[in-house]
Design an enzyme around this catalytic site. Structure first.
Site, PDB file in Angstrom:
ATOM      1  CE1 TYR A 211      -4.242   1.662   1.029  1.00 58.37           C
ATOM      2  CE2 TYR A 211      -2.683   3.204   1.976  1.00 58.37           C
ATOM      3  CZ  TYR A 211      -3.953   2.904   1.562  1.00 58.37           C
ATOM      4  OH  TYR A 211      -4.949   3.845   1.678  1.00 58.37           O
TER       5      TYR A 211
ATOM      6  CE1 TYR B 288      -4.806   6.152  -0.751  1.00 53.58           C
ATOM      7  CE2 TYR B 288      -6.765   7.507  -0.656  1.00 53.58           C
ATOM      8  CZ  TYR B 288      -5.783   6.785  -0.022  1.00 53.58           C
ATOM      9  OH  TYR B 288      -5.786   6.692   1.337  1.00 53.58           O
TER      10      TYR B 288
END
Ligand SMILES: [Zn+2]
Lengths: 390, 149
Positions: A291, A342
């Protein structure tokens, strides 16, 4: 030892376009992404009986069920801590539901208008409340608001302790952008980036440059989880959940101010049992998904999940190791949060599934195992996915 | 015609003490830095918490600290993301470790340090000694901040 290892699989993936302004509601984005994932699995909404979500997702599972035509929900649940708990935690929860027979097929999703602000406030902007209380009252009155500003404090500490430099963080951003430029769906497709570009980008919170920070995105992404038995009859070869876990700890007392020197981190809490449950080691991982909210935290995750020792990240990420096709451990092969979109990590799950189906654009040759870490510096989640037959 | 809410535009948010933190903020108004000291294990804790984060005991005494510490890390904010930040940049956010106990850290501002518009801050170094100073927020609440010694 009992664990979720190999008791569930991902059988469908779906997403909307990722954009700066979707022009539609978050509910519409969720239903589009989930509908696409259900169809990708070769199922229809009547086959779905569970939904797991990020706690902070604004969509209500019942609204989704009603709009998609899911007649009966036998399981619903949510996982806290945003991009930390959510990306793999929702899949772990779904896997536990199907493995125990509480549900037959569960969707895990994330949908938001985070960039346009049509429903979700932008994470990179400070709220203009007149007052704050609780944990924020020890930060906001000092002008410390955004995750980027908080991560800057940890990044500088890492640089001091281990000799890490901004250009080392830049290697992570450049690898993600490299992959995004082979992915026409990526928000940063057609916009190549070099280390020099990274170094020249404006300072957001010293030492974090603009290009150390993830995108802001409108969109939706979803995956469908069921048991290996049911998966056999479906459209795609299943991708197995070799292990999955959640991890947190008391050191996050200010929620996100990461103590770089902490002997244990949210990542180290998960790492041991994750690899143990899957019966493999870090050396068996073919493709890496971490991430990427902020590049320094990606480096710290790589260290704390044991791909290298703490402080060695600066060398580990160099020499093109993270770049497909020549690097030995390609990172975020669709571009990640930094350059694809995102979608709070859910886009990495989808790309990992494609890698293990053998259908990724930047396809890693003979990929058997993918490691997926959600956001760190907050309580987090992670999983290892396995190719069918590996 | 309504008038704009000047306070919310020109100031960072002010702290409203949560239950159990009233004494910390009141002490700041009296220009004293206090933290909870556990009656059982004598460890200090911060931010204010209902039980000792070291041993779990719930009995404590507010202890006054020297206000001396060292810089553990910092960031110079040059990019304003809050309306009040526009006039304040560049400003320095520091993490200070207080002399009384290893690991006892708080977020604050470093004030009166030499900081360039580009964010350069040649006088700020790791482990530099700092001392507390109490600066009023426009709301009237004083905030513990730090200066290089
Ligand atoms: Zn105690």
């Amino acid at each position: 030892m009992q664990s979720i290892a190999n008791k569930a699989c991902i059988v469908g993936v779906g997403h909307t376009e990722y954009s700066k302004d979707s022009g539609r509601s978050e509910l519409k984005l969720a239903t589009e992404a989930i509908g696409t994932a259900i169809a990708d699995a070769g199922l229809s909404p009547v086959d779905i009986d569970g939904i797991t979500k990020y706690t902070m997702d604004n969509n209500d599972p019942i609204d989704i069920a009603r709009n998609l035509g899911i007649p009966r929900l036998r399981f619903f649940g949510e996982v806290a801590y945003g991009g930390g708990g959510g990306p793999c935690g929702t899949i772990l929860m779904a896997a536990m539901a199907v493995a125990t027979g509480q549900a037959k097929a569960v969707v895990a999703f994330r949908a938001m208008n985070e960039r346009s602000g049509r429903g979700t406030a932008r994470f990179g902007q400070a709220p203009t409340d007149e007052s704050v209380t609780g944990v924020k009252s020890y930060m906001s009155p000092y002008g410390l608001f955004s995750p980027a500003q908080m991560v800057a404090l940890a990044a500088r500490r890492h640089m001091h302790l281990y000799g890490t430099e901004s250009k080392h963080f830049g290697e992570i951003a450049v690898a993600c952008r490299h992959h995004a430029n082979m992915n026409p769906d990526a928000m940063m497709y057609g916009r190549p980036m070099t280390i020099e570009d990274h170094q020249a980008s404006r300072m957001i919170a010293d030492p974090l440059h603009l290009l150390d920070c993830c995108l802001e995105t409108d969109g939706g992404a979803a995956v469908v989880i069921t048991t290996p038995d049911r998966a056999r009859d479906l459209k795609h070869v299943p991708v197995h959940i070799a292990s999955a876990g959640l991890g947190g700890g008391a050191w996050n007392h200010l929620h996100i101010l990461k103590d770089v020197e902490a002997p244990h981190t949210e990542s180290t809490v998960i790492a041991d049992h994750l690899f143990g449950d899957a019966g493999i080691t870090q050396a068996d991982i073919d493709v890496l998904f971490v991430y990427d909210h902020f590049t320094p935290l990606v480096m710290m995750a790589i260290e704390d999940y044991g791909f290298c020792k703490r402080g060695e990240g600066k060398d580990f990420v160099g020499n093109g190791r993270l770049r497909w096709p020549d690097g030995e451990l390609p990172l975020n092969t669709s571009g990640g949060n930094l350059s694809h979109g995102y979608m709070h990590g859910m886009q990495n799950n989808i790309e990992a599934v494609r890698q293990l189906r053998g259908t990724a654009r930047c396809q890693v040759k003979d990929a058997d195992f993918a490691f997926i870490a959600a956001g760190n510096a907050v309580p987090t989640s992670a999983m290892i996915l396995r190719r069918d037959g590996a | 015609m309504s008038t704009p809410d000047v306070k919310s535009v020109l100031a960072f948010p002010y702290p409203v003490p949560e239950v159990g933190a009233e004494d910390y903020w009141q002490a700041a108004n009296d220009e004293r830095l206090v933290m909870q000291k556990c009656d059982a294990c004598a460890k200090l804790r911060f931010t204010p918490a209902p039980i000792c984060t070291h041993c779990g005991d719930d009995q404590f005494t507010w202890a006054e600290l020297s206000g001396k510490g060292k810089i553990i890390t910092w960031t110079v904010i040059t990019h304003p993301i809050h309306p009040a930040a526009v006039a304040k940049v560049p400003y320095v956010v520091v993490v200070v470790e207080l002399d009384e106990q290893p690991g006892l850290r708080m977020v604050s501002n470093l004030i009166d340090a030499e900081v360039g518009e580009d964010g350069s801050a040649p006088t700020i170094t790791f482990y530099a000694a700092v001392s507390v100073a109490f600066e009023p927020h426009p709301s009237g609440q004083k905030l513990p901040m730090f200066r290089l010694v």
